[in-house]
Design a protein around this motif. Structure first.
Motif, PDB file in Angstrom:
ATOM      1  N   LEU A  14      74.370  84.794  61.059  1.00 12.31           N
ATOM      2  CA  LEU A  14      73.944  85.293  62.369  1.00 12.31           C
ATOM      3  C   LEU A  14      72.685  84.579  62.849  1.00 12.31           C
ATOM      4  O   LEU A  14      72.553  84.283  64.042  1.00 12.31           O
ATOM      5  N   MET A  15      71.762  84.321  61.929  1.00  9.91           N
ATOM      6  CA  MET A  15      70.567  83.556  62.278  1.00  9.91           C
ATOM      7  C   MET A  15      70.951  82.177  62.806  1.00  9.91           C
ATOM      8  O   MET A  15      70.421  81.707  63.826  1.00  9.91           O
ATOM      9  N   MET A  21      72.586  79.123  69.845  1.00 10.95           N
ATOM     10  CA  MET A  21      73.037  79.541  71.169  1.00 10.95           C
ATOM     11  C   MET A  21      71.934  79.466  72.232  1.00 10.95           C
ATOM     12  O   MET A  21      72.207  79.649  73.407  1.00 10.95           O
ATOM     13  N   GLN A  22      70.693  79.170  71.820  1.00 11.59           N
ATOM     14  CA  GLN A  22      69.604  79.047  72.782  1.00 11.59           C
ATOM     15  C   GLN A  22      68.513  78.147  72.187  1.00 11.59           C
ATOM     16  O   GLN A  22      68.520  77.853  70.992  1.00 11.59           O
ATOM     17  N   ASP A  23      67.596  77.697  73.032  1.00 12.15           N
ATOM     18  CA  ASP A  23      66.581  76.733  72.607  1.00 12.15           C
ATOM     19  C   ASP A  23      65.169  77.302  72.610  1.00 12.15           C
ATOM     20  O   ASP A  23      64.231  76.589  72.246  1.00 12.15           O
ATOM     21  N   GLU A  24      65.003  78.552  73.020  1.00  8.71           N
ATOM     22  CA  GLU A  24      63.664  79.084  73.208  1.00  8.71           C
ATOM     23  C   GLU A  24      63.078  79.751  71.962  1.00  8.71           C
ATOM     24  O   GLU A  24      61.864  79.854  71.813  1.00  8.71           O
ATOM     25  N   GLU A  47      64.520  89.841  71.622  1.00 12.20           N
ATOM     26  CA  GLU A  47      65.772  89.137  71.919  1.00 12.20           C
ATOM     27  C   GLU A  47      66.651  89.072  70.664  1.00 12.20           C
ATOM     28  O   GLU A  47      67.869  89.243  70.737  1.00 12.20           O
ATOM     29  N   TYR A  48      66.034  88.826  69.526  1.00  8.19           N
ATOM     30  CA  TYR A  48      66.794  88.754  68.287  1.00  8.19           C
ATOM     31  C   TYR A  48      67.326  90.135  67.889  1.00  8.19           C
ATOM     32  O   TYR A  48      68.469  90.265  67.436  1.00  8.19           O
TER      33      TYR A  48
END
Length: 425
Positions: A41-42, A48-51, A323-324
């Motif tokens: 999952l990590m 899935m994103q860069d931030e 977000e996580y």
């Protein structure tokens, strides 16, 4: 309970966008969960994103070790940014962290998401699992209520229809005795309450009657009220005398016996569903079914599993960790986790057609947890730092009752005495 963190810190966290710059956060979980659940999952979240970049600290050994690690790191101000901890460990941990403003009130962040979003993702009962003193301190990640696993082939040999598993304890004990009588090499059942690593199966025997371990404030023992503890102890003795449960067989050997096909009925968490299926292979017709409830109106089953806590005070990291936390308790991650382990999805959206619904139709063995939302209740923990010692002493009492060395009434009284003497330390 004090407000989690300083108000301006939470306000900043809610307003900071993770897109402002790449933020790295570190989370803590235990070794038993890291590889099968967290690492895939990590990786998915990071891709899935860069931030945001999520990393995991060296894992704790288990929930108890996680508890001690977080207490120590709180004292030295070296806490991770987020952590995954068992529901029954939350009250004492959160109250300690709150004294140092080291835990975030997630209710503030949930409000920002909006009522419709919350309703689409979480039931009130699921959210309550992550609450302490009425404050949302954790988002539910894993959830499990005990279930029965059974060997349908042995039920047939014992003359029982495997499609009609008993729904009460009398029926289960009678069936277990019939299975046990098939052969000297066959065992009827396992409910290893006296060997379990924590008090989960003991609390089950209380809460299925409608009782609770402690009062709402979690300061007073209540498992003895209305005769709950004595009735639980009577059932513990009946496991041996009627169900032919053998406490001389170790908990590990009980699992081996079941997965090898020489035990009929086995109680465990749905988190073990994948592992049990892999161990059984094609040896026999493996099935699962909802656990027994004594009081249909008021009985619940304590929910095992864990919630993700945010333990950083840095506003940008709070926003990133949120977000996580949303991802980990979201429908996609919950669907993946349910497939990988057997856990009950904590996100109701995960039950939809885009996620688990087709899977559960095809594999009903894994669908059992999804029928248990109405039975999921709180798994309470004692205040103070003596929970492990309380349980060590209580296990000896349970074993003594099982063996007929102590009466159920005396055993119930001793269980209360141990808890009351140690919980205040």
């Amino acid at each position: 309970m004090k407000k989690m963190l300083l108000p301006f810190t939470v306000a900043l966290a809610a307003s900071v966008s993770p897109a402002a710059a790449q933020v790295t956060i570190t989370c803590l979980t235990n070794a038993g969960h890291l590889t099968r659940q967290h690492e895939p999952l990590m990786k998915k979240f990071n891709e899935m994103q860069d931030e945001i970049v999520v990393e995991y600290a060296a894992p704790a050994k288990d929930y108890a070790d996680t508890h001690l690690r977080l207490f120590r790191e709180s004292a030295t101000n070296t806490l991770p940014d987020c952590a995954f901890q068992a529901y029954n460990q939350l009250p004492s941990l959160v109250r300690a962290l709150n004294q140092r403003n080291q835990i975030v009130d997630l209710g503030t962040l949930l409000e920002k998401e909006g009522a419709e979003w919350v309703k689409a993702n979480y039931t009130d009962r699921m959210l309550e699992l992550g609450q302490v003193d009425g404050v949302q301190v954790g988002m539910p990640f894993n959830a499990s209520v005990v279930q029965w696993y059974y060997n349908a082939d042995l039920l047939k040999k014992a003359g029982h229809d495997p499609d009609k598993f008993p729904t009460d304890w009398n029926g289960i004990l009678e069936l277990a005795a019939r299975i046990d009588a098939l052969s000297d090499d066959v065992h009827g059942m396992s409910y290893a309450v006296e060997q379990w690593g924590d008090d989960w199966p003991w609390q089950i025997l209380i809460t299925q009657q409608g009782g609770t371990l402690l009062d709402e404030g979690q300061t007073k023992v209540t498992f003895d009220q209305n005769g709950y503890a004595t009735k639980a102890m009577e059932l513990v003795r009946r496991l041996v005398t009627e169900g032919k449960y053998d406490p001389a067989v170790t908990i590990n050997d009980q699992l081996k016996s079941f997965t090898n096909g020489t035990m009929g009925i086995y109680a465990n968490s749905p988190a073990s569903a994948r592992n049990i299926e892999e161990l059984v292979g094609d040896k026999f017709d493996l099935r699962s079914v909802k656990f027994t409830i004594v009081d249909d109106a008021n009985g619940t089953l304590p929910t095992g599993g864990n919630a993700v806590l945010i333990t950083t005070t840095d506003p940008e990291k709070i926003a990133a960790a949120w977000e996580y936390a949303k991802f980990m308790s979201g429908p996609e991650a919950q669907a993946i986790t349910a497939r990988n382990t057997g856990y009950l999805p904590t996100n109701v959206g995960a039950l939809g057609e885009n996620y688990l619904a087709p899977y559960y139709r095809e594999f009903p063995y894994y669908a059992t947890p999804s029928t248990g939302y109405d039975r999921a209740g709180r798994w309470q923990g004692y205040p103070g730092t003596q929970s492990e010692k309380i349980w060590r002493e209580q296990k000896n009492i349970l074993r003594s009752v099982m063996l007929g060395e102590t009466t159920p009434a005396d055993g119930a009284a001793k269980m209360k005495q141990v808890a009351e003497e140690l919980m205040q330390r």
